[in-house]
Scaffold this motif. Structure first.
Motif, mmCIF file in Angstrom:
data_model
loop_
_atom_site.group_PDB
_atom_site.id
_atom_site.type_symbol
_atom_site.label_atom_id
_atom_site.label_comp_id
_atom_site.label_asym_id
_atom_site.label_seq_id
_atom_site.Cartn_x
_atom_site.Cartn_y
_atom_site.Cartn_z
ATOM 1 N N UNK A 2 25.452 -5.343 -14.634
ATOM 2 C CA UNK A 2 24.638 -4.210 -14.948
ATOM 3 C C UNK A 2 24.742 -3.545 -16.430
ATOM 4 N N UNK A 3 25.948 -4.367 -16.874
ATOM 5 C CA UNK A 3 26.373 -3.910 -18.266
ATOM 6 C C UNK A 3 25.254 -3.614 -18.725
ATOM 7 N N UNK A 4 24.512 -5.015 -19.004
ATOM 8 C CA UNK A 4 23.079 -5.124 -19.385
ATOM 9 C C UNK A 4 22.827 -3.544 -19.724
ATOM 10 N N UNK A 5 22.067 -3.335 -18.385
ATOM 11 C CA UNK A 5 21.258 -2.391 -17.936
ATOM 12 C C UNK A 5 21.379 -1.357 -18.609
ATOM 13 N N UNK A 6 22.921 -0.420 -18.617
ATOM 14 C CA UNK A 6 23.658 0.609 -18.815
ATOM 15 C C UNK A 6 23.229 0.649 -20.365
ATOM 16 N N UNK A 12 17.893 3.226 -25.145
ATOM 17 C CA UNK A 12 16.649 3.373 -24.363
ATOM 18 C C UNK A 12 15.956 3.136 -24.662
ATOM 19 N N UNK A 13 16.563 1.137 -24.805
ATOM 20 C CA UNK A 13 15.604 0.706 -25.056
ATOM 21 C C UNK A 13 14.655 -0.120 -23.578
ATOM 22 N N UNK A 14 14.052 -0.673 -23.931
ATOM 23 C CA UNK A 14 12.707 -0.856 -22.292
ATOM 24 C C UNK A 14 13.559 -1.963 -22.829
ATOM 25 N N UNK A 15 13.297 -2.525 -20.852
ATOM 26 C CA UNK A 15 13.464 -4.303 -20.698
ATOM 27 C C UNK A 15 12.815 -4.853 -19.894
ATOM 28 N N UNK A 16 12.296 -5.793 -20.667
ATOM 29 C CA UNK A 16 11.822 -6.949 -20.403
ATOM 30 C C UNK A 16 12.081 -7.846 -18.887
ATOM 31 N N UNK A 17 11.971 -7.857 -17.883
ATOM 32 C CA UNK A 17 12.813 -8.470 -17.359
ATOM 33 C C UNK A 17 11.765 -9.557 -16.643
ATOM 34 N N UNK A 18 12.532 -11.036 -16.541
ATOM 35 C CA UNK A 18 11.470 -12.361 -16.323
ATOM 36 C C UNK A 18 12.409 -13.355 -15.370
ATOM 37 N N UNK A 19 12.125 -13.961 -15.055
ATOM 38 C CA UNK A 19 12.688 -15.319 -14.046
ATOM 39 C C UNK A 19 12.608 -16.677 -15.591
ATOM 40 N N UNK A 34 8.174 0.020 -28.269
ATOM 41 C CA UNK A 34 9.830 -0.386 -29.572
ATOM 42 C C UNK A 34 10.588 -0.731 -29.684
ATOM 43 N N UNK A 35 11.661 -1.173 -30.027
ATOM 44 C CA UNK A 35 13.418 -1.529 -29.420
ATOM 45 C C UNK A 35 13.474 -2.375 -28.187
ATOM 46 N N UNK A 36 11.772 -3.139 -27.867
ATOM 47 C CA UNK A 36 12.455 -3.963 -26.794
ATOM 48 C C UNK A 36 13.600 -4.679 -26.300
ATOM 49 N N UNK A 37 14.121 -5.250 -25.286
ATOM 50 C CA UNK A 37 14.755 -6.264 -25.124
ATOM 51 C C UNK A 37 14.313 -7.265 -23.803
ATOM 52 N N UNK A 38 14.255 -8.375 -24.151
ATOM 53 C CA UNK A 38 14.121 -9.259 -23.119
ATOM 54 C C UNK A 38 15.014 -9.205 -22.219
ATOM 55 N N UNK A 39 14.808 -9.239 -20.746
ATOM 56 C CA UNK A 39 16.041 -9.486 -19.919
ATOM 57 C C UNK A 39 16.200 -11.359 -19.366
ATOM 58 N N UNK A 40 16.296 -11.914 -19.469
ATOM 59 C CA UNK A 40 15.784 -12.821 -18.281
ATOM 60 C C UNK A 40 17.005 -13.170 -17.783
ATOM 61 N N UNK A 41 16.479 -14.016 -16.366
ATOM 62 C CA UNK A 41 17.846 -14.065 -15.392
ATOM 63 C C UNK A 41 17.539 -15.543 -15.041
ATOM 64 N N UNK A 42 17.043 -16.403 -16.604
ATOM 65 C CA UNK A 42 16.866 -18.376 -16.202
ATOM 66 C C UNK A 42 18.518 -19.319 -15.818
ATOM 67 N N UNK A 43 19.540 -17.441 -16.496
ATOM 68 C CA UNK A 43 20.371 -18.761 -15.737
ATOM 69 C C UNK A 43 21.552 -18.137 -15.059
ATOM 70 N N UNK A 44 20.967 -17.260 -14.335
ATOM 71 C CA UNK A 44 21.523 -16.410 -12.499
ATOM 72 C C UNK A 44 20.484 -17.681 -11.619
#
Length: 393
Positions: A2-6, A12-19, A34-44
């Protein structure tokens, strides 16, 4: 999560979500944001609940499907929708796909025609919306939904509506026996008729596919040879499988030469069909997934063969056509125009180079009314538009 998304919303940074990233090549490319961040769920990852007697399993979204299937197999159970492993199609190792990725893409294998898609087997999810709000939908039993079923609504959304963190699935007992009847040497149109007859019979068929002559040699380690193979699968209690297979064989033997595979030989063959192994060739030649009326699939392929160099095979009784464009170009207009001439359907560009995917509609363009509805849904779940922006075009 939740904190990462908030934080992304605030910046205003895009989140690129992947497993595990095994399906990174599916959808529009994410380069250039621009300003994109990768959100990996590999450890979830990890199974958090498994009650074999209740036929229910809960796992974190990053849990590998292979891990879940191994646990289920130890209790003689399975995921009934036969989840696909597309990693090898993109040059990745097999077995990397996660339960969250499978549900987000709503991927199902050959048993889809008899048992439904991934979305039909999800009971509940926990997720974080693009607003940074945690929500839960569904639960551990089927009769727990009033109104819109959000857990099913997230299926096929490709991570554009919410970040799923936990998923509850219903599982089923594994079958005691499996047999595949293999008709040899049929042309595509004759194979379509044979599959329709098998599906309309009392044999309770759980898979019907057709591999034209060149494709048949690229499954089951080449054991089928180059002659075309029409596959009919029957599963269940041992004596029942034997009786149904014998009854169906009596009719099919009048259509063509009949062979039979059982046990692991049958399972390995269907895994290759499921995972599109004939086209897992280490290239980025465009691969299309076409959904069409089962009786029209072979007509569509013949039409396209007259206009372009293609390779193709059929699943779901001919209603799912896997198509590889041999010249290296997606030729999206050609494919979708042909689809329209043969009763309509959906065309999804499953694999292509980043340049190709950036310049053609990867997913079937939506009608205006449906597009407006999709936008309203996106605005409710992700008003800032930070979750996998542009992934679905």
């Amino acid at each position: 999560m939740r904190d990462i998304v908030r934080a992304a919303v605030a910046d205003e940074a895009p989140l690129l979500i992947e497993g595990a990233g095994s399906k990174r090549g599916l959808g529009k490319p994410s380069g250039g944001l621009a300003n994109a961040r990768r959100l990996s769920l590999a450890e979830c990852r990890g199974v958090t609940l498994y009650e074999p007697e209740e036929l229910v399993l809960s796992a974190r979204a990053g849990t590998p499907i292979a891990e879940i299937e191994a646990l289920l197999a130890a209790h003689r159970q399975r995921l009934e929708f036969e989840p696909m492993d597309l990693g090898p199609l993109y040059g990745e190792a097999p077995g990397l796909g996660t339960i969250g990725g499978v549900l987000a893409c709503n991927l199902a294998g050959p048993r889809r025609i008899a048992r439904g898609a991934a979305r039909d087997h999800v009971l509940g999810v926990t997720a974080v919306s693009g607003r940074g709000e945690v929500f839960r939908a569904g639960g551990r039993v089927v009769k727990n939904v009033t109104g819109y079923d959000l857990s099913k609504g997230l299926a096929g959304s490709f991570g554009t509506l919410a970040v799923m963190t936990s998923i509850i699935m219903k599982v089923m007992p594994d079958v005691e026996a499996e047999a595949t009847l293999v008709l040899r040497g049929l042309a595509d149109d004759a194979a379509a008729g044979a599959m329709a007859a098998a599906m309309g019979s009392s044999a309770e068929v759980s898979g019907a596919a057709h591999l034209p002559y060149a494709v048949a040699a690229r499954v089951a380690e080449g054991s089928l040879g180059r002659e075309s193979a029409t596959l009919i699968r029957i599963e269940g209690f041992g004596p029942s499988v034997e009786a149904r297979a014998a009854h169906l064989s009596a009719g099919l033997s009048r259509v063509g030469r009949l062979e039979r595979l059982e046990g692991e030989a049958s399972r390995a063959l269907w895994r290759d069909v499921r995972d599109v192994r004939p086209f897992a060739d280490g290239t980025d030649k465009p691969v299309w997934r076409l959904s069409v009326a089962p009786t029209r699939g072979h007509e569509l392929v013949m039409d396209l063969r007259m206009a372009a160099a293609i390779d193709a095979f059929y699943d779901w009784q001919g209603g799912l056509v896997w198509l590889r464009m041999e010249a290296g170009q997606p030729e999206a207009d050609l494919v979708r125009q042909a689809l329209g001439r043969h009763g309509g359907g959906h065309a999804t560009l499953i694999r292509a180079s980043e340049v190709a995917r950036a310049n053609v509609p990867v997913f079937e363009p939506q009608a205006d009314a449906l597009a407006r509805l999709s936008k309203r849904l996106k605005d409710q779940f992700d008003p800032a538009g930070i979750l996998n922006p542009g992934r679905m075009g």
